[in-house]
Design a protein around this motif. Structure first.
Motif, PDB file in Angstrom:
ATOM      1  N   MET A 111       0.831  -1.202   0.000  1.00 13.27           N
ATOM      2  CA  MET A 111       0.000   0.000   0.000  1.00 13.27           C
ATOM      3  C   MET A 111       0.869   1.257   0.000  1.00 13.27           C
ATOM      4  N   ASN A 112       0.387   2.251  -0.706  1.00 11.76           N
ATOM      5  CA  ASN A 112       1.144   3.488  -0.808  1.00 11.76           C
ATOM      6  C   ASN A 112       0.494   4.580   0.022  1.00 11.76           C
ATOM      7  N   ALA A 113       1.317   5.495   0.473  1.00 10.29           N
ATOM      8  CA  ALA A 113       0.778   6.594   1.268  1.00 10.29           C
ATOM      9  C   ALA A 113       1.470   7.892   0.907  1.00 10.29           C
ATOM     10  N   LEU A 114       0.777   8.977   1.197  1.00  9.53           N
ATOM     11  CA  LEU A 114       1.326  10.315   0.975  1.00  9.53           C
ATOM     12  C   LEU A 114       1.384  11.038   2.312  1.00  9.53           C
ATOM     13  N   VAL A 115       2.557  11.587   2.626  1.00  7.34           N
ATOM     14  CA  VAL A 115       2.711  12.355   3.869  1.00  7.34           C
ATOM     15  C   VAL A 115       2.793  13.829   3.515  1.00  7.34           C
ATOM     16  N   VAL A 116       1.973  14.619   4.190  1.00  8.22           N
ATOM     17  CA  VAL A 116       2.074  16.072   4.064  1.00  8.22           C
ATOM     18  C   VAL A 116       3.180  16.504   5.026  1.00  8.22           C
TER      19      VAL A 116
END
Ligand code: ZN
Length: 220
Positions: free
Chosen positions: A1-6
């Protein structure tokens, strides 16, 4: 699974970056230039991402500063530590709409990268008084983003209920206490690491660290 961090390059979002690296197969990070005084924080974000092998991008959204000329975080003419008088209950460092813009842009960006999990370092335990750091706002925006983009996004807020002491504890658990302590920039006066020591951001960060390190000592 991929994620985006602000990722801002401060203590909280950088801790979230390492939190995400433990939980997701692939992590990307997105930073923003919004007219903040200390552009060094985006450089820190870029450096830490390069070291962690995390693809990083920075978006220019400096219109945010234009929208709120009375905000001391984006207007270098104003004194950052001065209390605001009048009816406005928020400190001058409040950037109205900041997390609304950040997370909305992050969701569109995530969509383009096939990412559904978005991580933000906002929290309401150390009461900063910022309405767009609250759990109710994040949950509400999550619903709105899913409707707006016809998606199934999940906004993650690992620090929502952690105070600064607990955020330091998390950094330690993740094995990055020294990185967070010495490399990130939280200080309103732009001093990396332990900071200037007297601005409100430094005081909060320092109090949390002292409590955390003091607690470890007491248990020894
Ligand atoms: Zn400071």
């Amino acid at each position: 699974m991929n994620a985006l961090v602000v990722l801002s390059g401060g203590q909280d979002s950088t801790t979230c970056l390492y939190w995400a690296l433990r939980r997701f197969d692939e992590v990307r990070a997105l930073s923003f230039r919004y007219g903040q005084r200390h552009i060094r924080e985006t450089e820190i974000a870029r450096e830490l991402c390069a070291e962690a092998g995390v693809p990083w991008e920075c978006m220019d959204i400096s219109f945010i500063a234009q929208l709120s000329p009375a905000c001391s975080l984006t207007n270098p003419q104003l004194d950052i530590e001065e209390e605001k008088g009048g009816d406005d209950p928020y400190p001058t460092t409040f950037v109205p709409g900041r997390n609304l813009f950040f997370l909305s842009i992050a969701a569109v960006y995530a969509r383009n990268h096939g990412i559904l999990d978005i991580i933000t370092g906002v929290g309401q335990a150390d009461f900063s008084g910022y309405p767009d750091c609250r759990d109710s706002f994040v949950k509400s925006l999550n619903v709105t983003l899913n409707l707006a983009l016809d998606g199934q996004f999940r906004l993650h807020t690992p620090l929502m209920w952690r105070d600064k002491r607990q955020t330091w504890a998390l950094a330690d658990e993740l094995g990055v206490l020294d990185t967070i302590r010495h490399r990130t920039l939280t200080c309103y006066n732009g001093v990396v690491g332990d900071g200037c020591g007297h601005c409100p951001a430094c005081r909060l960060r320092r109090e949390g660290l002292d409590k955390y390190l003091g607690g470890i000592k007491d248990n020894e």
